[in-house]
Design a protein around this motif. Structure first.
Motif, PDB file in Angstrom:
ATOM      1  N   ASN A 253       0.799  -1.215   0.000  1.00  0.00           N
ATOM      2  CA  ASN A 253       0.000   0.000   0.000  1.00  0.00           C
ATOM      3  C   ASN A 253       0.838   1.274   0.000  1.00  0.00           C
ATOM      4  N   ARG A 254       1.825   1.302  -0.837  1.00  0.00           N
ATOM      5  CA  ARG A 254       2.692   2.461  -0.892  1.00  0.00           C
ATOM      6  C   ARG A 254       3.324   2.528  -2.264  1.00  0.00           C
ATOM      7  N   ARG A 255       3.258   3.709  -2.886  1.00  0.00           N
ATOM      8  CA  ARG A 255       3.872   3.799  -4.211  1.00  0.00           C
ATOM      9  C   ARG A 255       5.252   4.424  -4.105  1.00  0.00           C
ATOM     10  N   GLY A 256       5.945   4.455  -5.227  1.00  0.00           N
ATOM     11  CA  GLY A 256       7.307   4.965  -5.227  1.00  0.00           C
ATOM     12  C   GLY A 256       8.284   3.852  -4.905  1.00  0.00           C
ATOM     13  N   PHE A 257       9.554   4.232  -4.764  1.00  0.00           N
ATOM     14  CA  PHE A 257      10.581   3.222  -4.527  1.00  0.00           C
ATOM     15  C   PHE A 257      10.805   3.021  -3.029  1.00  0.00           C
ATOM     16  N   ALA A 258      11.074   4.120  -2.328  1.00  0.00           N
ATOM     17  CA  ALA A 258      11.283   4.020  -0.883  1.00  0.00           C
ATOM     18  C   ALA A 258      10.698   5.253  -0.210  1.00  0.00           C
ATOM     19  N   PRO A 259       9.957   5.068   0.888  1.00  0.00           N
ATOM     20  CA  PRO A 259       9.294   6.203   1.526  1.00  0.00           C
ATOM     21  C   PRO A 259      10.216   7.174   2.255  1.00  0.00           C
ATOM     22  N   CYS A 260      11.460   6.803   2.504  1.00  0.00           N
ATOM     23  CA  CYS A 260      12.375   7.826   3.011  1.00  0.00           C
ATOM     24  C   CYS A 260      13.846   7.469   2.829  1.00  0.00           C
TER      25      CYS A 260
ATOM     26  N   LYS B  65      15.000   3.690   3.174  1.00  0.00           N
ATOM     27  CA  LYS B  65      14.269   2.899   4.171  1.00  0.00           C
ATOM     28  C   LYS B  65      12.872   2.582   3.654  1.00  0.00           C
ATOM     29  N   GLY B  66      12.418   1.374   3.969  1.00  0.00           N
ATOM     30  CA  GLY B  66      11.085   0.975   3.563  1.00  0.00           C
ATOM     31  C   GLY B  66      11.021   0.718   2.070  1.00  0.00           C
ATOM     32  N   PHE B  67       9.850   0.316   1.587  1.00  0.00           N
ATOM     33  CA  PHE B  67       9.756   0.051   0.156  1.00  0.00           C
ATOM     34  C   PHE B  67       8.346   0.288  -0.353  1.00  0.00           C
ATOM     35  N   GLY B  68       8.275   0.687  -1.615  1.00  0.00           N
ATOM     36  CA  GLY B  68       6.993   0.881  -2.284  1.00  0.00           C
ATOM     37  C   GLY B  68       6.902  -0.021  -3.505  1.00  0.00           C
ATOM     38  N   THR B  69       5.811   0.147  -4.250  1.00  0.00           N
ATOM     39  CA  THR B  69       5.553  -0.724  -5.408  1.00  0.00           C
ATOM     40  C   THR B  69       6.685  -0.705  -6.442  1.00  0.00           C
TER      41      THR B  69
END
Ligand code: ADP
Ligand code: ZN
Length: 818
Positions: free
Chosen positions: A515-522, A576-580
């Motif tokens: 439930n998150r787009r982009g590569f990495a949220p931060c 950090k973290g990951f998106g689609t």
């Protein structure tokens, strides 16, 4: 009675946030020509023109000197009485103005815009000696073309800031500004060719043939092509005729010149489909008994909840109900979340109802929307399939409203006002039309289920999938364990990766949900811990790899990714973290043979991109679909063997009283995409906390336990459905002022409502688009008089708005916030 000489006044709704209607005087020449629901042109403020909707025609003069109505735009009303009743309810319930409702309700193509145009001043003396080169350029352009729009002025001057030049020329009385009102809707025309009446008889035609055969063979061929193609209608599109290889453009021109054929323009529809109804579906026994249960429910209740597991065949049940309504000459509204409105579903309904299907959603342009609007205005039986804004079409005799995926949060409009919930509002619309409402979902909202349990709604269930398909097996993969053992492959647990590989090898498809787009949220600096934030909002910036950009998902701010930390200058930065986007890329590296597509906001901006992604997956051109919650909604694919939920924790940890309910719904819905035909599908949920209560409810397909647990929590903390919420948000550029203002407002509210007032508090994101935000929450008992409470709140808010200290603050009122 002679009405011609009497003085009439007209109350109109203006497309502005005015607290009430505004009264104009009717010129006597217009007596008898103005009715409720028509659009009229009025002047408001200094010189602005607006199209307003007539609410009431009467003979009581207002206390102010009323201006005259400038013009009547429509011969027939474009807004029907039932709509005005609905607007009225909406503005009172959601505490906004009727003008705000009007702006949301009318397609932009029906609202006129006032456009400033620049022309020569009538008192210009013709002396251009004092003009500089730039000014001279502009004046000459205006002299040649009469008037110019601001945009055209900008082109002539070749610069963006044109106001200084314009202001100077106005002051010098060289030019002046006119307000011009412009109709935004333009009908579409196409050229057609028809046989001239004179040649309708066979004798005449034969004479023409003989003549042409001798002297103009090309013309004869073109004429024959026309007769052959146009058939009995003896009229056809010019483009279709010229597409024939025997027809020729210049020969056609000669035939028209001779008066044998006529050429003219005809208004055409942008929206008409030539779909024909073909299919008559036979319901299974489960579907038949659900249908009966629904009808029983409607016998004494106006609303029924259909609780049917994913792929139980709810759509087929709906179609039976829709057919009944159409046969009784009624209109039907079928509401869906925006992105569930796919060609898949529309195609299925068109198979049933052909051209009676009208579609209304945001991918349609202004012009198309006006045409759908006008089609509904014709009062013919039809079924409108649309997103929440289709509540506002001019229905005259709705028989049934269906709200599919009724739990979906996107039925609530966040911004701007009216901040309405389409599900609740539909119940009112149904009441106005004495229609029924059917709510459908595999994972009903806690609110709707509560209402069904307490007898307010009827209730029907379907607990089995259509055609004996079984619900998928659900596994939980422990990310903590895999991390500890250093077995994670990028964002995948070994088990998930292995299963993806196997399922693809078996020729089946995979859906992966994050439930998150982009590569990495931060991006985090490993030395000092600094994280780049948006300059306007209190959120970290998401890294988008393909665009090589940092983006704010709230305001759209972008910046280049840093090569070194902005704070300490070291270069040890970590994503950090990951998106689609990251899932797509990493899976491509791990399984190079997989054909991966991504479905999220970033890949679906084009008018047809969503359609194409779905079509490619449907046809097997791609075999892995990575996506955000878009992949959870209403898609029906036959060959999905595996669904992976990459991070359940990220969904569960959202700070909101509905987060567990939402997490359950999201996970159950996306799981429902697996194994919708003969073979049992499989779902793998990755989590750091596999024993989490909600995850276990999903694994066991246990809606009931989730519901009871939620209800107990909501009871304990006074949340819906047991309590009602109204949220007041105070916004402003000055943090201290927001603090003081919200504190003052809350204490004023407390003097009336005591402990029902909570806050003010900063929300999770305390600054957005350069504005600080504080929330005040009002919690009231379900039984309390909503009208009285809202009156009290409105009085307090009105005082606050005129308070000299707080003029710079903005207020946002959200009734039943999401
Ligand atoms: P839901 O909306 O409950 O998830 P759908 O309406 O999409 O389920 O139905 C699931 C699948 O079963 C679809 O492919 C649909 O075409 C098929 N189906 C459902 N009911 C019938 C029926 N009565 N006859 C034939 N096919 C059906
Ligand atoms: Zn921002």
């Amino acid at each position: 009675m002679n009405t011609e000489r009497r003085d009439y006044f007209v109350d109109v709704i203006l497309p502005l946030a005015l607290p009430q209607t505004y009264t104009y005087r009717l010129p006597q020449s217009m007596n008898g020509a103005v009715f409720q629901g028509q659009r009229v042109v009025v002047q408001f403020g200094k010189s602005k023109m607006y199209s307003a909707i007539v609410k009431l025609v009467h003979e009581t003069a207002p206390k102010y000197t009323a201006k005259y109505i400038e013009a009547i735009l429509d011969a027939e009303p474009v807004v029907v009485e039932k709509q005005l009743e609905f607007w009225d309810w909406l503005s009172r319930y959601y505490m906004c103005t009727q003008g705000e409702v009007m702006i949301t309700a009318l397609p932009a193509g029906l609202r006129l815009t006032s456009e400033s145009k620049i022309g020569m001043s009538v008192s210009f003396d013709g002396n251009k000696d004092h003009l500089n080169e730039e000014e001279l350029n502009l004046v000459e352009a205006i002299e040649v073309r009469g008037v110019l729009t601001m945009e055209e002025v900008s082109t002539v001057l070749d610069r963006k800031t044109v106001y200084p030049v314009i202001r100077k020329l106005i002051a010098a009385d060289v030019i002046s500004v006119h307000e011009e009102i412009k109709e935004r809707y333009r009908p579409k025309y196409e050229s057609v060719i028809a046989l001239n009446d004179k040649y309708m008889s066979e004798d005449e035609m034969r004479a023409v043939f003989d003549k042409l055969e001798k002297r103009a063979f090309k013309q004869l061929e073109t004429l024959m092509a026309f007769i052959h193609l146009s058939g009995k209608a003896q009229e056809m599109r010019r483009a279709d005729l010229l597409a024939d290889r025997n027809a020729d453009a210049s020969a056609l021109a000669s035939l028209v010149k001779k008066g044998i054929l006529d050429s003219y323009d005809r208004e055409v529809s942008r929206i008409k489909s030539d779909a024909v109804a073909t299919k008559e579906a036979v319901l299974s026994t489960h579907q038949t008994s659900a249908l009966e249960k629904i009808k029983e429910g409607f016998a004494d209740k106006s609303t029924v909840l259909l609780h049917g597991v994913t792929s139980s065949g709810k759509t087929e049940v709906y179609t039976h109900l829709i057919r009944e309504q159409l046969e009784n000459g009624k209109q039907v509204l079928f509401l869906l979340p925006e992105i569930a409105l796919t060609t898949q579903l529309i195609g299925r309904l068109q198979e049933h109802f052909g051209a009676a299907v009208l579609i209304y959603h945001s991918r349609f342009n202004e012009q198309e929307r006006v045409e759908v609007y006008n089609e509904v205005l014709k009062k013919k039986p039809c079924v409108v399939i649309g997103a929440r804004s289709s509540l506002f079409l001019p229905y005259s005799n709705l028989g049934l409203i269906i709200i599919d995926e009724e739990h979906d949060p996107s039925f609530k409009q966040q911004d701007p006002a009216p901040r309405y919930n389409a599900r609740e509002s539909a119940l009112w619309l149904a009441k106005i039309h004495k229609a029924n409402t059917l709510l459908g979902s595999a994972t009903p909202s806690v609110e709707s289920y509560y209402n069904a349990k307490h007898g307010l709604y009827g209730y029907a269930t379907m607990t089995e999938r259509f055609g004996g398909a079984v619900l998928p097996k659900i596994f939980v993969a422990d990310v903590k364990e895999a991390t500890k053992r250093k077995m994670m492959k990028s964002v995948f647990t070994p088990y998930l990766l292995e299963r993806i590989d196997q399922v693809l090898a078996d020729g089946e498809q995979v859906i992966l949900f994050q439930n998150r787009r982009g590569f990495a949220p931060c991006i985090e600096c490993q030395t000092c811990g600094h994280v780049p934030h948006c300059v306007r909002c209190d959120v970290s910036l998401t890294y988008h790899k393909a665009a090589n950009q940092l983006r704010c998902h709230i305001c759209g701010f972008t910046s280049a990714p840093p090569t070194a930390c902005d704070a300490c200058g070291t270069t040890d930065l970590k994503l950090k973290g990951f998106g689609t986007e990251k899932i797509e890329e990493e899976l491509g590296l791990l399984l190079p043979a997989a054909r991966i597509a991504r479905m999220d906001l970033d890949t679906t901006r084009g008018k047809f991109s969503l359609q194409n992604i779905i079509a490619d997956f449907e046809s097997g051109k791609t075999n892995v679909l990575v996506g955000t919650q878009m992949v959870t909604k209403g898609l029906d694919f036959g060959n999905v063997g595996l669904v992976g939920i990459l991070s359940a924790d990220q969904i569960l940890n959202f700070p909101d009283f509905r987060s567990y309910e939402r997490a359950f719904q999201l996970m159950a819905q996306v799981s429902g995409r697996a194994g919708r035909r003969e073979k049992q599908g499989e779902v793998i949920i990755q989590s750091f906390n596999p024993q989490h209560f909600i995850i276990q409810c999903v694994v066991n397909n246990d809606y009931e336990t989730m519901y009871h647990n939620e209800l107990a929590d909501r009871m304990q903390f006074s949340y819906p459905p047991l309590f009602r919420l109204i949220r007041i948000t105070v916004k402003g550029k000055d943090a201290l002022l927001v603090d003081n203002g919200s504190f003052h407002l809350a204490s004023q509210l407390r003097t009336h409502m005591g402990s029902r007032i909570l806050g003010p508090e900063y929300p999770v994101v305390a600054r957005m688009r350069d504005e600080y935000i504080k929330n005040i929450l009002i919690k009231t008992e379900r039984e309390a008089s909503v009208v009285k409470i809202k009156d009290t709140i409105q009085t307090v808010l009105n005082d606050f708005k005129v308070h000299p200290d707080f003029k710079k603050l903005r207020l946002v009122i959200d009734v039943d916030p999401n």
